[in-house]
Design a protein around this motif. Structure first.
Motif, PDB file in Angstrom:
ATOM      1  N   ALA A   1      85.515 150.815  58.318  1.00 22.86           N
ATOM      2  CA  ALA A   1      84.462 151.226  57.071  1.00 22.86           C
ATOM      3  C   ALA A   1      83.420 150.398  57.070  1.00 22.86           C
ATOM      4  O   ALA A   1      82.207 150.785  56.745  1.00 22.86           O
ATOM      5  CB  ALA A   1      85.365 151.395  55.717  1.00 22.86           C
ATOM      6  N   ALA A   2      83.769 149.019  57.034  1.00 22.29           N
ATOM      7  CA  ALA A   2      82.690 148.005  56.868  1.00 22.29           C
ATOM      8  C   ALA A   2      81.629 148.181  57.990  1.00 22.29           C
ATOM      9  O   ALA A   2      80.518 148.028  57.946  1.00 22.29           O
ATOM     10  CB  ALA A   2      83.272 146.460  57.078  1.00 22.29           C
ATOM     11  N   PHE A   3      81.902 148.201  59.293  1.00 22.00           N
ATOM     12  CA  PHE A   3      81.330 148.462  60.590  1.00 22.00           C
ATOM     13  C   PHE A   3      80.252 149.999  60.430  1.00 22.00           C
ATOM     14  O   PHE A   3      79.452 150.109  60.920  1.00 22.00           O
ATOM     15  CB  PHE A   3      81.883 148.394  61.655  1.00 22.00           C
ATOM     16  N   ALA A   4      81.049 150.950  59.883  1.00 19.35           N
ATOM     17  CA  ALA A   4      80.446 152.250  59.670  1.00 19.35           C
ATOM     18  C   ALA A   4      79.348 152.035  58.716  1.00 19.35           C
ATOM     19  O   ALA A   4      78.155 152.834  58.813  1.00 19.35           O
ATOM     20  CB  ALA A   4      81.562 153.318  59.328  1.00 19.35           C
ATOM     21  N   PHE A   5      79.762 151.401  57.856  1.00 15.38           N
ATOM     22  CA  PHE A   5      78.822 151.015  56.710  1.00 15.38           C
ATOM     23  C   PHE A   5      77.635 150.488  57.024  1.00 15.38           C
ATOM     24  O   PHE A   5      76.308 150.776  57.005  1.00 15.38           O
ATOM     25  CB  PHE A   5      79.596 150.262  55.516  1.00 15.38           C
ATOM     26  N   SER A   6      77.851 149.319  57.827  1.00 18.32           N
ATOM     27  CA  SER A   6      76.765 148.523  58.552  1.00 18.32           C
ATOM     28  C   SER A   6      75.953 149.286  59.257  1.00 18.32           C
ATOM     29  O   SER A   6      74.802 149.351  59.165  1.00 18.32           O
ATOM     30  CB  SER A   6      77.462 147.623  59.211  1.00 18.32           C
ATOM     31  N   GLY A   7      76.498 150.265  60.321  1.00 17.18           N
ATOM     32  CA  GLY A   7      75.706 151.055  60.985  1.00 17.18           C
ATOM     33  C   GLY A   7      74.970 152.018  60.524  1.00 17.18           C
ATOM     34  O   GLY A   7      73.553 152.057  60.653  1.00 17.18           O
ATOM     35  N   ALA A   8      75.276 152.568  59.249  1.00 15.09           N
ATOM     36  CA  ALA A   8      74.645 153.600  58.623  1.00 15.09           C
ATOM     37  C   ALA A   8      73.526 153.000  57.831  1.00 15.09           C
ATOM     38  O   ALA A   8      72.443 153.595  57.592  1.00 15.09           O
ATOM     39  CB  ALA A   8      75.698 154.444  57.637  1.00 15.09           C
ATOM     40  N   ILE A   9      73.929 151.843  57.115  1.00 11.53           N
ATOM     41  CA  ILE A   9      72.731 151.066  56.360  1.00 11.53           C
ATOM     42  C   ILE A   9      71.527 150.654  57.401  1.00 11.53           C
ATOM     43  O   ILE A   9      70.465 150.742  56.924  1.00 11.53           O
ATOM     44  CB  ILE A   9      73.249 149.936  55.635  1.00 11.53           C
ATOM     45  N   VAL A  10      71.848 150.284  58.485  1.00 15.17           N
ATOM     46  CA  VAL A  10      70.659 149.929  59.429  1.00 15.17           C
ATOM     47  C   VAL A  10      69.900 151.068  59.877  1.00 15.17           C
ATOM     48  O   VAL A  10      68.796 151.227  59.586  1.00 15.17           O
ATOM     49  CB  VAL A  10      71.295 149.211  60.713  1.00 15.17           C
ATOM     50  N   ALA A  11      70.746 152.160  60.175  1.00 16.29           N
ATOM     51  CA  ALA A  11      69.931 153.517  60.412  1.00 16.29           C
ATOM     52  C   ALA A  11      69.210 154.005  59.215  1.00 16.29           C
ATOM     53  O   ALA A  11      67.998 154.390  59.485  1.00 16.29           O
ATOM     54  CB  ALA A  11      71.035 154.538  60.687  1.00 16.29           C
ATOM     55  N   MET A  12      69.387 153.900  57.995  1.00 14.35           N
ATOM     56  CA  MET A  12      68.986 154.361  56.715  1.00 14.35           C
ATOM     57  C   MET A  12      67.725 153.520  56.770  1.00 14.35           C
ATOM     58  O   MET A  12      66.539 153.933  56.317  1.00 14.35           O
ATOM     59  CB  MET A  12      69.757 154.166  55.651  1.00 14.35           C
ATOM     60  N   SER A  13      67.708 152.159  57.016  1.00 13.22           N
ATOM     61  CA  SER A  13      66.579 151.250  56.647  1.00 13.22           C
ATOM     62  C   SER A  13      65.534 151.618  57.686  1.00 13.22           C
ATOM     63  O   SER A  13      64.336 151.322  57.550  1.00 13.22           O
ATOM     64  CB  SER A  13      67.046 149.732  56.792  1.00 13.22           C
ATOM     65  N   GLU A  14      65.915 152.147  58.874  1.00 15.19           N
ATOM     66  CA  GLU A  14      64.887 152.220  60.065  1.00 15.19           C
ATOM     67  C   GLU A  14      64.459 153.752  59.814  1.00 15.19           C
ATOM     68  O   GLU A  14      63.688 154.103  60.699  1.00 15.19           O
ATOM     69  CB  GLU A  14      65.707 152.115  61.218  1.00 15.19           C
ATOM     70  N   ARG A  15      65.055 154.255  58.568  1.00 13.52           N
ATOM     71  CA  ARG A  15      64.582 155.593  58.432  1.00 13.52           C
ATOM     72  C   ARG A  15      65.005 156.706  59.645  1.00 13.52           C
ATOM     73  O   ARG A  15      64.136 157.654  59.751  1.00 13.52           O
ATOM     74  CB  ARG A  15      62.934 155.815  58.120  1.00 13.52           C
ATOM     75  N   TYR A  16      66.069 156.807  59.812  1.00 13.51           N
ATOM     76  CA  TYR A  16      66.477 157.654  61.018  1.00 13.51           C
ATOM     77  C   TYR A  16      66.782 158.713  60.179  1.00 13.51           C
ATOM     78  O   TYR A  16      67.364 158.771  58.849  1.00 13.51           O
ATOM     79  CB  TYR A  16      67.589 156.959  61.636  1.00 13.51           C
ATOM     80  N   ASP A  17      67.058 160.083  60.715  1.00 15.04           N
ATOM     81  CA  ASP A  17      67.388 161.023  60.189  1.00 15.04           C
ATOM     82  C   ASP A  17      69.065 161.126  60.199  1.00 15.04           C
ATOM     83  O   ASP A  17      69.561 160.186  60.438  1.00 15.04           O
ATOM     84  CB  ASP A  17      66.952 162.668  60.697  1.00 15.04           C
ATOM     85  N   ILE A  18      69.678 162.477  59.606  1.00 16.83           N
ATOM     86  CA  ILE A  18      71.035 162.306  59.286  1.00 16.83           C
ATOM     87  C   ILE A  18      71.892 162.035  60.784  1.00 16.83           C
ATOM     88  O   ILE A  18      72.953 161.757  60.613  1.00 16.83           O
ATOM     89  CB  ILE A  18      71.557 163.519  58.594  1.00 16.83           C
ATOM     90  N   PHE A  19      71.048 162.725  61.918  1.00 13.18           N
ATOM     91  CA  PHE A  19      72.044 162.538  63.276  1.00 13.18           C
ATOM     92  C   PHE A  19      71.791 161.158  63.385  1.00 13.18           C
ATOM     93  O   PHE A  19      72.967 160.601  63.999  1.00 13.18           O
ATOM     94  CB  PHE A  19      71.120 163.427  64.254  1.00 13.18           C
ATOM     95  N   GLY A  20      70.827 160.584  63.525  1.00 10.92           N
ATOM     96  CA  GLY A  20      70.593 159.049  63.868  1.00 10.92           C
ATOM     97  C   GLY A  20      71.614 158.226  62.715  1.00 10.92           C
ATOM     98  O   GLY A  20      72.498 157.386  63.380  1.00 10.92           O
ATOM     99  N   VAL A  21      71.642 158.551  61.726  1.00  8.45           N
ATOM    100  CA  VAL A  21      72.724 157.788  60.882  1.00  8.45           C
ATOM    101  C   VAL A  21      73.957 158.010  61.234  1.00  8.45           C
ATOM    102  O   VAL A  21      74.760 157.083  61.519  1.00  8.45           O
ATOM    103  CB  VAL A  21      72.575 158.174  59.332  1.00  8.45           C
ATOM    104  N   ILE A  22      74.465 159.278  61.550  1.00  7.83           N
ATOM    105  CA  ILE A  22      75.906 159.376  61.913  1.00  7.83           C
ATOM    106  C   ILE A  22      76.095 158.722  63.346  1.00  7.83           C
ATOM    107  O   ILE A  22      77.260 158.031  63.605  1.00  7.83           O
ATOM    108  CB  ILE A  22      76.106 160.908  62.224  1.00  7.83           C
ATOM    109  N   ILE A  23      75.099 158.704  64.231  1.00  6.22           N
ATOM    110  CA  ILE A  23      75.326 158.199  65.657  1.00  6.22           C
ATOM    111  C   ILE A  23      75.676 156.422  65.370  1.00  6.22           C
ATOM    112  O   ILE A  23      76.464 156.047  66.045  1.00  6.22           O
ATOM    113  CB  ILE A  23      73.995 158.553  66.614  1.00  6.22           C
TER     114      ILE A  23
END
Length: 203
Positions: free
Chosen positions: A12-34
């Motif tokens: 959960a911590a790493f998934a949270f970290s990856g998703a937050i990084v993607a969101m901060s880079e303004r990725y779309d939902i596909f990028g956030v999931i990846i």
């Protein structure tokens, strides 16, 4: 069971970290999931490939995959004003995941009766592989390539378990090591510890 629970939290911590990084880079939902899926699982997959062990693919991760997806969806629907706030705390999530997955990697190698070098290699690759993958996908410089101490803590984890200094069958010792690695990782960041030789002369 106690260590399995910790693995749930680490995923959960790493998934949270990856998703937050993607969101901060303004990725779309596909990028956030990846990024959210790659961060907790890429290290383990790379480890198995390098050690020529059976690879458990992302879609075969069972409950861990659901934990990752659930975490990603929570992050994605955060109010956007929260994203930058949580991005500042990403260091702590990363330290948590680094410690848990480094220990998991060392235990994996020990359970497969691999030699000491493989135990340390497995700890490093499992601990830092997800974070490296996240940073590369986000077009950031991977933390493992900084002069700041990062992968060394995973190496030390592997050495302590590989040499038998830490009994990996003891839950108490594993949790003590887990907390110690988190503290050391955070100290190395906040106190600006480096591996540059010229810094040694200043100590």
């Amino acid at each position: 069971m106690a260590w399995d629970l910790l693995n749930f939290i680490a995923v959960a911590a790493f998934a949270f970290s990856g998703a937050i990084v993607a969101m901060s880079e303004r990725y779309d939902i596909f990028g956030v999931i990846i990024l959210g899926v790659a961060t907790p699982f890429a290290g383990g997959i790379a480890r198995n490939l390098f050690l020529q062990e059976d690879v458990i693919h992302i879609w075969e991760q069972g409950i861990f995959l659901y934990v990752a997806f659930g975490t990603i969806m929570i992050v994605y629907f955060f109010p956007k004003s929260w994203v930058m706030f949580w991005n500042r705390w990403n260091l702590y999530l990363d330290a948590f995941g680094l410690s848990a997955f480094a220990i998991q990697g060392a235990i994996f190698a020990m359970n497969h009766e691999l030699p000491l070098g493989a135990v340390m290699f497995s700890a490093i690759l499992t601990g830092v592989g997800g974070g490296v993958t996240r940073d590369i996908l986000a077009q950031r410089r991977p933390m493992v390539l900084h002069t700041e101490i990062y992968a060394v803590w995973a190496l030390i984890t592997g050495a302590l378990i590989g040499f038998g200094i830490i009994d990996y069958t003891s839950t108490v010792q594993l949790y003590t090591l887990f907390v110690a690695i988190i503290v050391l990782r955070l100290l190395s960041f906040h106190l600006n510890w480096h591996l540059r030789f010229r810094d040694l002369y200043r100590l």
